[in-house]
Design an enzyme around this catalytic site. Structure first.
Site, PDB file in Angstrom:
ATOM      1  N   LYS A  22      -8.994  -0.928   6.539  1.00 33.25           N
ATOM      2  CA  LYS A  22      -8.332  -1.057   5.189  1.00 33.25           C
ATOM      3  C   LYS A  22      -6.829  -0.837   4.466  1.00 33.25           C
ATOM      4  O   LYS A  22      -6.487  -2.040   3.506  1.00 33.25           O
ATOM      5  CB  LYS A  22      -9.941  -1.211   4.520  1.00 33.25           C
ATOM      6  CG  LYS A  22      -9.605  -1.467   2.641  1.00 33.25           C
ATOM      7  CD  LYS A  22     -11.047  -0.206   2.166  1.00 33.25           C
ATOM      8  CE  LYS A  22     -11.712   0.717   1.992  1.00 33.25           C
ATOM      9  NZ  LYS A  22     -10.531   0.555   0.790  1.00 33.25           N
ATOM     10  N   ASN A  23      -7.084   0.463   3.950  1.00 25.13           N
ATOM     11  CA  ASN A  23      -5.816   0.961   3.715  1.00 25.13           C
ATOM     12  C   ASN A  23      -4.448   0.142   4.250  1.00 25.13           C
ATOM     13  O   ASN A  23      -3.159   0.606   3.316  1.00 25.13           O
ATOM     14  CB  ASN A  23      -5.816   2.442   2.883  1.00 25.13           C
ATOM     15  CG  ASN A  23      -7.014   2.305   1.966  1.00 25.13           C
ATOM     16  OD1 ASN A  23      -8.016   1.332   1.882  1.00 25.13           O
ATOM     17  ND2 ASN A  23      -7.106   3.960   2.186  1.00 25.13           N
ATOM     18  N   CYS A 117     -12.937   1.666  -7.420  1.00 30.84           N
ATOM     19  CA  CYS A 117     -13.829   2.796  -7.616  1.00 30.84           C
ATOM     20  C   CYS A 117     -13.731   2.992  -8.493  1.00 30.84           C
ATOM     21  O   CYS A 117     -12.579   3.500  -8.715  1.00 30.84           O
ATOM     22  CB  CYS A 117     -13.628   3.366  -6.223  1.00 30.84           C
ATOM     23  SG  CYS A 117     -14.486   2.959  -4.356  1.00 30.84           S
ATOM     24  N   ARG A 122      -7.106   6.709 -12.429  1.00 29.60           N
ATOM     25  CA  ARG A 122      -6.604   5.851 -11.732  1.00 29.60           C
ATOM     26  C   ARG A 122      -4.990   5.381 -12.509  1.00 29.60           C
ATOM     27  O   ARG A 122      -5.186   4.658 -12.185  1.00 29.60           O
ATOM     28  CB  ARG A 122      -7.089   4.969 -11.018  1.00 29.60           C
ATOM     29  CG  ARG A 122      -7.601   5.830 -10.114  1.00 29.60           C
ATOM     30  CD  ARG A 122      -8.957   5.368  -9.200  1.00 29.60           C
ATOM     31  NE  ARG A 122      -8.205   4.719  -7.762  1.00 29.60           N
ATOM     32  CZ  ARG A 122      -8.835   4.077  -6.796  1.00 29.60           C
ATOM     33  NH1 ARG A 122      -9.453   4.124  -6.937  1.00 29.60           N
ATOM     34  NH2 ARG A 122      -7.657   4.743  -5.479  1.00 29.60           N
ATOM     35  N   PRO A 123      -4.407   5.926 -12.825  1.00 27.28           N
ATOM     36  CA  PRO A 123      -3.536   4.691 -13.834  1.00 27.28           C
ATOM     37  C   PRO A 123      -2.433   3.882 -12.939  1.00 27.28           C
ATOM     38  O   PRO A 123      -2.320   4.479 -11.901  1.00 27.28           O
ATOM     39  CB  PRO A 123      -2.407   6.116 -14.861  1.00 27.28           C
ATOM     40  CG  PRO A 123      -3.023   7.239 -14.411  1.00 27.28           C
ATOM     41  CD  PRO A 123      -3.910   7.805 -13.343  1.00 27.28           C
ATOM     42  N   ASP A 305     -10.297  10.464   0.881  1.00 33.94           N
ATOM     43  CA  ASP A 305     -11.184  10.033   1.059  1.00 33.94           C
ATOM     44  C   ASP A 305     -12.024  10.523   2.178  1.00 33.94           C
ATOM     45  O   ASP A 305     -12.832  10.075   2.271  1.00 33.94           O
ATOM     46  CB  ASP A 305     -10.846   8.796   1.626  1.00 33.94           C
ATOM     47  CG  ASP A 305      -9.998   7.611   0.734  1.00 33.94           C
ATOM     48  OD1 ASP A 305     -10.394   7.605  -0.309  1.00 33.94           O
ATOM     49  OD2 ASP A 305      -9.511   6.786   0.859  1.00 33.94           O
ATOM     50  N   ARG A 397     -16.819  -2.877   0.992  1.00 27.55           N
ATOM     51  CA  ARG A 397     -15.745  -2.895   0.797  1.00 27.55           C
ATOM     52  C   ARG A 397     -15.117  -1.992   2.252  1.00 27.55           C
ATOM     53  O   ARG A 397     -14.289  -2.656   1.856  1.00 27.55           O
ATOM     54  CB  ARG A 397     -15.222  -2.400  -0.590  1.00 27.55           C
ATOM     55  CG  ARG A 397     -16.243  -2.779  -1.481  1.00 27.55           C
ATOM     56  CD  ARG A 397     -15.441  -1.762  -2.793  1.00 27.55           C
ATOM     57  NE  ARG A 397     -14.441  -1.688  -3.015  1.00 27.55           N
ATOM     58  CZ  ARG A 397     -13.812  -0.844  -3.234  1.00 27.55           C
ATOM     59  NH1 ARG A 397     -14.640   0.129  -4.293  1.00 27.55           N
ATOM     60  NH2 ARG A 397     -12.769  -0.838  -3.729  1.00 27.55           N
TER      61      ARG A 397
HETATM   62  C1  UD1 Z   1      -5.042   4.631  -1.747  1.00 20.70           C
HETATM   63  C2  UD1 Z   1      -6.327   4.493  -1.012  1.00 20.70           C
HETATM   64  C3  UD1 Z   1      -7.194   5.123  -1.670  1.00 20.70           C
HETATM   65  C4  UD1 Z   1      -7.628   7.033  -1.533  1.00 20.70           C
HETATM   66  C5  UD1 Z   1      -5.945   7.152  -2.029  1.00 20.70           C
HETATM   67  C6  UD1 Z   1      -4.878   8.097  -2.231  1.00 20.70           C
HETATM   68  C7  UD1 Z   1      -5.620   2.520  -1.171  1.00 20.70           C
HETATM   69  C8  UD1 Z   1      -6.134   1.081  -0.607  1.00 20.70           C
HETATM   70  N1  UD1 Z   1      -6.336   2.881  -1.738  1.00 20.70           N
HETATM   71  O1  UD1 Z   1      -5.565   4.426  -3.228  1.00 20.70           O
HETATM   72  O2  UD1 Z   1      -8.648   5.761  -0.566  1.00 20.70           O
HETATM   73  O3  UD1 Z   1      -8.344   7.537  -2.252  1.00 20.70           O
HETATM   74  O4  UD1 Z   1      -4.692   6.181  -1.858  1.00 20.70           O
HETATM   75  O5  UD1 Z   1      -5.087   8.442  -0.852  1.00 20.70           O
HETATM   76  O6  UD1 Z   1      -4.937   2.503  -0.040  1.00 20.70           O
HETATM   77  N2  UD1 Z   1      -1.839   8.158  -9.992  1.00 20.70           N
HETATM   78  C9  UD1 Z   1      -1.568   7.720 -11.044  1.00 20.70           C
HETATM   79  N3  UD1 Z   1      -0.269   6.997 -11.445  1.00 20.70           N
HETATM   80  C10 UD1 Z   1       0.358   6.217 -10.949  1.00 20.70           C
HETATM   81  C11 UD1 Z   1      -0.576   6.340  -9.236  1.00 20.70           C
HETATM   82  C12 UD1 Z   1      -1.674   6.880  -9.320  1.00 20.70           C
HETATM   83  O7  UD1 Z   1      -1.293   8.913 -11.828  1.00 20.70           O
HETATM   84  O8  UD1 Z   1       0.694   5.058 -11.158  1.00 20.70           O
HETATM   85  C13 UD1 Z   1      -2.684   9.030  -9.608  1.00 20.70           C
HETATM   86  C14 UD1 Z   1      -3.974   8.855  -9.629  1.00 20.70           C
HETATM   87  O9  UD1 Z   1      -4.403   8.371 -10.719  1.00 20.70           O
HETATM   88  C15 UD1 Z   1      -4.323   9.505  -8.169  1.00 20.70           C
HETATM   89  C16 UD1 Z   1      -3.427   9.792  -7.762  1.00 20.70           C
HETATM   90  O10 UD1 Z   1      -2.323   9.490  -8.519  1.00 20.70           O
HETATM   91  O11 UD1 Z   1      -5.441  10.835  -9.173  1.00 20.70           O
HETATM   92  C17 UD1 Z   1      -3.421   9.444  -6.128  1.00 20.70           C
HETATM   93  O12 UD1 Z   1      -3.602   7.713  -6.580  1.00 20.70           O
HETATM   94  P1  UD1 Z   1      -2.560   7.000  -5.564  1.00 20.70           P
HETATM   95  O13 UD1 Z   1      -2.183   7.835  -3.939  1.00 20.70           O
HETATM   96  O14 UD1 Z   1      -1.972   5.792  -6.100  1.00 20.70           O
HETATM   97  O15 UD1 Z   1      -4.017   6.471  -4.841  1.00 20.70           O
HETATM   98  P2  UD1 Z   1      -4.128   4.840  -4.441  1.00 20.70           P
HETATM   99  O16 UD1 Z   1      -2.350   4.172  -4.234  1.00 20.70           O
HETATM  100  O17 UD1 Z   1      -4.931   4.142  -5.483  1.00 20.70           O
END
Ligand code: UD1
Length: 417
Positions: A22-23, A117, A122-123, A305, A397
């Site tokens: 999925k990811n 989720c 999650r900013p 995950d 999902r």
């Molecule tokens: C992706 C995965 C999700 C997985 C996560 C971490 C997809 C579609 N989803 O989510 O399944 O759980 O990686 O392996 O690929 N953060 C910030 N600012 C930002 C972006 C992120 O502070 O601009 C923080 C988030 O709040 C979180 C951490 O960084 O605490 C990790 O987030 P991120 O790696 O971005 O996860 P996703 O890409 O949303």
């Protein structure tokens, strides 16, 4: 709304085939917006999140066909819209991945703040900082982000945290930017490498994907291509954990063993026999599992995950385990549900202390998010009596036919609509 019903403990036995990740598919669908040519994605699992992403790119003007043979064709020859429907973006955080491709291809986008989720705030500040550094003009207001850039410019971007989404979004935008973009402290997840492979087949010039420094030299245009995404390491890990927790013997087929190394290592520590083959992994557990300590980390660390699925496994292990969540700040919502099933868990800040019990007991529980739902299935397979899991749409999902795959391994699980 459907419910999953699991009756009595079982020992999973047999072979399970893993679907495409999925990811990996979600960013690849977004990346298809970077070209006016047709892109063909093969062996796509028709997950609910994939359907949302298809709707998102379709709403922008891309023609999309998800065929019966699981081939997904995307032709974004005309992008007619740069305003994304609030309902779609709120449904799934990954829909935010269209921002980079849209800025690079049409130079503007209006998009609502993303949903997904409920596992913490999650900013998306890292994504926005990257686009700003590349020259995009970004304004925020009324829950929407508006961004505009006549031509993005390559820049050196250091990510404060190796965010998967920010790395992907910036990498996609950089492919059509002017000059060289360097992403430092980039995420190293296998899905980043898969996206880079897809973009390279489209004609992008990318070096270093899979390391903490990625270099992207912008090109004038990208072309269409065909792609098969990597296998889903989290789906594989979920079945590996279910096999271990039920003291079963399962061949998890169609995986890249390297991608699940952190999971394999923990299973071995828990006393499970794990046999690695070229494209499959056999997990065999004969004794009660041993307790283990886990800290979630960006790849190649233990994946966040898999935090809830492994928690379900240690709930029935011998001894006390400590699981620390470092990636998301609010990813313990499954604990209350596990406690309803007789799990002994205490939370101390970002750590959960789990005292293993011999058996869980079936209960009515709800899936609070996607991976929490998978964890409840594992717990249900280890529980005396009947477990009823509601809010199954979270599970749909990210897992295709999960109950069928589990049933084939001997689980007594049905879906009631
Ligand atoms: C992706 C995965 C999700 C997985 C996560 C971490 C997809 C579609 N989803 O989510 O399944 O759980 O990686 O392996 O690929 N953060 C910030 N600012 C930002 C972006 C992120 O502070 O601009 C923080 C988030 O709040 C979180 C951490 O960084 O605490 C990790 O987030 P991120 O790696 O971005 O996860 P996703 O890409 O949303």
């Amino acid at each position: 709304m459907s419910t999953l019903i699991i009756e009595n403990p079982c020992q999973l036995q047999g072979t399970v085939n893993i679907s495409c990740a999925k990811n990996a598919i979600l960013p690849v669908i977004a990346a298809s917006l970077l070209t006016e040519d047709k892109c063909t994605l093969e062996e796509v699992a028709a997950l609910e999140d994939v359907k949302v992403m298809v709707e998102v790119v379709n709403s922008l003007g891309a023609e999309v066909n998800l065929n019966k043979d699981n081939t997904l064709e995307i032709a974004a020859s005309n992008i007619v819209n740069h305003d994304t429907a609030y309902e779609l973006i709120r449904k799934m955080r990954a829909s935010f991945l269209i921002m980079g491709p849209m800025l690079a291809r049409v130079g503007k986008i209006r998009i609502s703040l993303p949903g997904g989720c409920a596992i913490g705030s999650r900013p998306i500040d890292l994504h926005l900082k990257g686009f700003s550094a590349m020259g995009a003009n970004i304004t925020l207001g009324h829950g929407y982000i508006e961004a505009q850039a006549d031509k993005l410019k390559g820049e050196s971007i250091y990510l404060d945290f190796p965010s998967v989404g920010a790395t992907e979004n910036i990498m996609m935008a950089a492919c059509l930017a002017e000059g060289m973009t360097i992403i430092e402290n980039a995420a190293e997840e296998p899905e980043i490498v898969d996206l880079a492979n897809f973009l390279s087949k489209m004609g992008a010039k990318i070096k270093g994907a899979g390391t903490d420094t990625i270099r992207i030299e912008g090109v004038q245009r990208l072309k269409g291509t065909t792609h098969v995404a990597i296998p889903d390491r989290i789906e594989a890990g979920t079945f590996m954990m279910a096999a271990a927790a039920t003291r079963g013997d399962v061949l998890v087929d169609g995986v890249v063993p390297e991608h699940v190394k952190p999971i394999t290592a923990k299973l071995k520590e828990m006393g499970v026999e794990v046999f690695e083959y070229e494209k499959s992994i056999r997990v065999k557990a004969t004794e009660r599992l041993k307790s283990v300590d886990i800290k979630t980390m960006p790849y190649p660390g233990f994946p966040t995950d898999m935090q809830s699925p492994i928690m379900s496994a240690v709930c029935v292990a011998k001894g006390t385990s400590v699981i620390t969540e470092t990636v998301f700040e609010n990813r313990f919502m499954h604990i209350n549900e596990l406690k309803l099933m007789g799990a002994k868990i205490k939370v101390d800040g970002r750590s959960a202390i789990i005292e293993g019990v011999e058996r869980l007991s079936g209960a009515k529980v709800k899936a609070t998010d996607l991976r929490a739902g998978a964890a409840l299935i594992i717990s249900g397979l280890c529980a005396e009596g009947r477990t009823e899991i509601s809010e199954v749409y979270h599970i749909d999902r990210g897992y295709i036919n999960i109950e069928e795959k589990m049933r084939k391994l001997g689980a007594n699980i049905i879906r009631r609509e």
